[in-house]
Design an enzyme around this catalytic site. Structure first.
Site, PDB file in Angstrom:
ATOM      1  N   HIS A  32     -15.143 161.288 -25.652  1.00 38.18           N
ATOM      2  CA  HIS A  32     -15.201 162.508 -24.525  1.00 38.18           C
ATOM      3  C   HIS A  32     -15.953 162.145 -23.800  1.00 38.18           C
ATOM      4  O   HIS A  32     -17.482 161.185 -23.936  1.00 38.18           O
ATOM      5  CB  HIS A  32     -15.911 163.730 -25.609  1.00 38.18           C
ATOM      6  CG  HIS A  32     -14.929 164.339 -26.799  1.00 38.18           C
ATOM      7  ND1 HIS A  32     -14.178 165.424 -26.050  1.00 38.18           N
ATOM      8  CD2 HIS A  32     -15.096 163.960 -27.391  1.00 38.18           C
ATOM      9  CE1 HIS A  32     -13.463 165.571 -27.419  1.00 38.18           C
ATOM     10  NE2 HIS A  32     -14.038 165.287 -28.300  1.00 38.18           N
ATOM     11  N   GLU A 114     -19.626 162.455 -28.070  1.00 36.01           N
ATOM     12  CA  GLU A 114     -19.991 162.281 -26.359  1.00 36.01           C
ATOM     13  C   GLU A 114     -20.285 161.182 -25.897  1.00 36.01           C
ATOM     14  O   GLU A 114     -21.760 160.670 -26.809  1.00 36.01           O
ATOM     15  CB  GLU A 114     -19.891 163.395 -26.507  1.00 36.01           C
ATOM     16  CG  GLU A 114     -19.180 164.947 -27.171  1.00 36.01           C
ATOM     17  CD  GLU A 114     -18.445 165.459 -26.129  1.00 36.01           C
ATOM     18  OE1 GLU A 114     -18.306 164.405 -24.627  1.00 36.01           O
ATOM     19  OE2 GLU A 114     -17.587 166.488 -25.999  1.00 36.01           O
ATOM     20  N   HIS A 153     -10.306 162.752 -25.228  1.00 37.69           N
ATOM     21  CA  HIS A 153      -9.988 163.485 -24.411  1.00 37.69           C
ATOM     22  C   HIS A 153      -8.678 163.976 -23.446  1.00 37.69           C
ATOM     23  O   HIS A 153      -7.953 165.100 -24.091  1.00 37.69           O
ATOM     24  CB  HIS A 153     -11.432 164.536 -24.386  1.00 37.69           C
ATOM     25  CG  HIS A 153     -11.305 165.940 -24.892  1.00 37.69           C
ATOM     26  ND1 HIS A 153     -12.222 167.260 -24.138  1.00 37.69           N
ATOM     27  CD2 HIS A 153     -10.449 166.460 -25.449  1.00 37.69           C
ATOM     28  CE1 HIS A 153     -11.493 167.843 -24.955  1.00 37.69           C
ATOM     29  NE2 HIS A 153     -10.929 167.630 -25.755  1.00 37.69           N
ATOM     30  N   ASP A 163     -11.621 163.722 -19.782  1.00 39.23           N
ATOM     31  CA  ASP A 163     -12.157 162.700 -19.676  1.00 39.23           C
ATOM     32  C   ASP A 163     -12.101 161.904 -21.351  1.00 39.23           C
ATOM     33  O   ASP A 163     -11.515 161.855 -21.982  1.00 39.23           O
ATOM     34  CB  ASP A 163     -13.486 163.203 -20.477  1.00 39.23           C
ATOM     35  CG  ASP A 163     -13.399 164.444 -21.734  1.00 39.23           C
ATOM     36  OD1 ASP A 163     -12.597 165.380 -21.258  1.00 39.23           O
ATOM     37  OD2 ASP A 163     -14.458 164.373 -22.589  1.00 39.23           O
TER      38      ASP A 163
END
Length: 178
Positions: A32, A114, A153, A163
């Site tokens: 992400h 992330e 994602h 993303d």
């Protein structure tokens, strides 16, 4: 999973996780990106969001985050620092409505990472290196995390999410984990 906390990572214990369904081990890695506010890096806002302490009055773009409960297993900052929020054997809340290979609820069987960034801004060399090291370590713990089971994602929530975006160099990343 042999180890639930990544050695050397900064550890923060997000309250936003729960148990995976019985017999459901992680078998998917989801990449992400996040920045709060969008396009601004550093600061504590991402950490605050994952820890459930974000002041939604701090920036106008945070209005939509009021009451949101979200986390990721790890965040990789622009300088390559890795912060782990949720043990890998637990279900972090990163994927939302999602599907992979005919199976929905990807949070049940995935690990969410992330990258601090946006889907249109280049990621740093330090982030690629940290993500590659994290991936290799995870693959040693979870051999089922093959290249085919590493996705963005956008791959598990097409149309809803974009993303890590066009700025993410998949070829570079996959070359680093070969």
């Amino acid at each position: 999973m042999k180890v639930n906390w990544l050695p050397g990572a900064h550890q923060r214990h997000s309250p936003h996780y729960n148990e995976r369904p019985a017999g459901c081990a992680p078998s998917l890695l989801v990449v992400h990106c996040i920045s709060l506010p969008a396009g601004q890096y550093g600061g504590t806002y991402i950490d605050d969001l994952f820890m459930g302490t974000l002041d939604c009055q701090a920036h106008p773009s945070f209005d939509s985050l009021q009451g949101v409960r979200v986390s990721a297993h790890c965040l990789i900052r622009r300088d390559g620092v890795v912060i782990q929020y949720v043990p890998f054997d637990k279900r972090a809340w990163h994927a939302g409505v999602s599907e992979f290979a005919g199976r929905d609820n990807c949070n049940d069987f995935s690990i969410g990472v992330e990258l601090e960034g946006t889907d249109t801004t280049s990621y740093t060399e330090a982030q690629y290196q940290a993500l590659a090291q994290l991936t290799i370590w995870l693959q040693q713990q979870l051999p089922q995390l093959t290249r085919e089971r590493i996705v963005g994602h956008s791959d598990i929530a097409p149309g809803r999410k974009h993303d890590p975006g066009v700025a993410f160099d998949w070829d570079k990343y996959f070359a680093l984990i070969r």
